[in-house]
Design an enzyme around this catalytic site. Structure first.
Site, PDB file in Angstrom:
ATOM      1  N   PRO A 176       4.850   3.721  13.733  1.00 24.62           N
ATOM      2  CA  PRO A 176       6.308   3.429  13.272  1.00 24.62           C
ATOM      3  C   PRO A 176       6.642   2.197  12.788  1.00 24.62           C
ATOM      4  O   PRO A 176       6.083   1.237  13.465  1.00 24.62           O
ATOM      5  CB  PRO A 176       7.135   3.834  14.372  1.00 24.62           C
ATOM      6  CG  PRO A 176       6.330   3.859  15.583  1.00 24.62           C
ATOM      7  CD  PRO A 176       4.946   3.556  15.241  1.00 24.62           C
ATOM      8  N   GLU A 177       7.304   2.298  11.640  1.00 23.11           N
ATOM      9  CA  GLU A 177       7.584   0.926  11.091  1.00 23.11           C
ATOM     10  C   GLU A 177       9.276   1.180  11.224  1.00 23.11           C
ATOM     11  O   GLU A 177       9.537   2.223  11.864  1.00 23.11           O
ATOM     12  CB  GLU A 177       7.252   0.789   9.772  1.00 23.11           C
ATOM     13  CG  GLU A 177       5.765   0.339   9.585  1.00 23.11           C
ATOM     14  CD  GLU A 177       5.349  -0.044   8.030  1.00 23.11           C
ATOM     15  OE1 GLU A 177       6.157  -0.772   7.608  1.00 23.11           O
ATOM     16  OE2 GLU A 177       4.372   0.452   7.593  1.00 23.11           O
TER      17      GLU A 177
END
Length: 270
Positions: free
Chosen positions: A2-3
DNA sequence: AAAGACACCTGTCCGC
DNA sequence: TGCGGACAGGTGTCTT
């Protein structure tokens, strides 16, 4: 995994099911994440989750007794499931809600974290020194320009530094620099204010679009409801080594910067 | 203070 | 098919 767009997508996915709801139980099957999950995490039990917020890539579950600080690391995900949903490998934690649902943390690589604080979470050691939110007004060309003076580090590593700005990970750093036409190899201190303005606009644009699309699914990212994100369908640079640039006819290059892969077009990005 | 290497951990893919 | 090695969406910590 995840960003910022994936974390924000996750936050939005779980929020309707747990905000203003009471936690009945926290089930910890594997406490060894990046740091051990503290026993005090059970203080969340019987508490109402007042707010589900986010600072950088940290998701905050705030109750009147304390706040759970959650980070998904490289491979973490949260899903909303029915309370007896079968447990699989790497399903480390359940936060069981009194509405019959649970929030399940899965994290194969265990680089994620689940911590507990009774103080203002924004003053927590991991959070207090973070840079501004990329979608906020404090993240602007003047700020980035001033912060970059005298810095010899590459512009790509500079914008991936969470103490400069949060939420710009490897994918969106590559994409933003492509959109801005700036070479990822250029020293941060050598970029003009005018070009920082272009870069700031690109970062905001790329992150906003990615959030709208529900994030990027490369391998296994899913939204809290189990659906993939769709932003990968519009990646211009990331993961396209050797393929033709979508803006000119040269090939996308891949290099290593700070032990991370960088993808860029040496013709479009100067 | 800044920059670079390394650490944490598991899964997958590629070449031999 | 098996095995070794490289790589993967992050980031704190230690060393220069």
């Amino acid at each position: 995994m995840p960003e910022l767009p994936e974390v924000e997508t996750t936050r939005r996915g779980i929020r309707p099911y747990i905000e203003q709801q009471r936690v009945t139980k926290v089930v910890v099957r594997q406490p060894q994440l990046r740091w051990p999950i503290p026993d005090a995490i059970h203080d969340l039990e019987q508490q109402v989750i007042n707010l589900v917020t986010r600072r950088g890539k940290y998701i905050l579950l705030e109750s009147s007794r304390g706040t759970a600080i959650l980070h998904l690391g490289m491979s973490g995900s949260l899903r909303v499931l029915e309370k007896d949903y079968p447990v699989e490998k790497h399903d480390h934690v359940d936060i069981v809600i009194d509405n019959g649902k649970l929030i399940r943390l899965r994290d194969p690589r265990r680089f994620g974290a689940l911590l507990w604080t009774t103080k203002n979470p924004l003053k927590h050691k991991l959070i207090r020194s973070l840079g501004p939110e990329p979608l906020g007004d404090a993240f602007n060309a003047s700020y980035l320009y001033a912060a970059s003076r005298g810095r010899g580090v590459s512009i790509k590593q500079f914008i991936m530094n969470g103490h400069i700005v949060v939420g710009v990970g490897n994918i969106y750093a590559c994409e933003s620099l492509f959109m801005a036409g700036i070479s990822p190899r250029r020293a941060a201190g050598n970029v003009s204010k005018a070009r920082y303005q272009i870069l700031v606009n690109a970062i905001k644009e790329v992150l906003k679009k990615a959030i709208e699309q529900g994030g990027t699914t490369l391998k296994d990212f899913t939204q809290a409801g189990g659906n993939p994100g769709y932003f990968q369908q519009q990646l211009f640079a990331y993961g396209r080594a050797g393929e033709t640039c979508l803006q000119c006819d040269s090939r996308i290059k891949q290099i290593r910067q700070g032990q991370r892969s960088t993808f860029y077009c040496s013709r479009c990005q100067k």
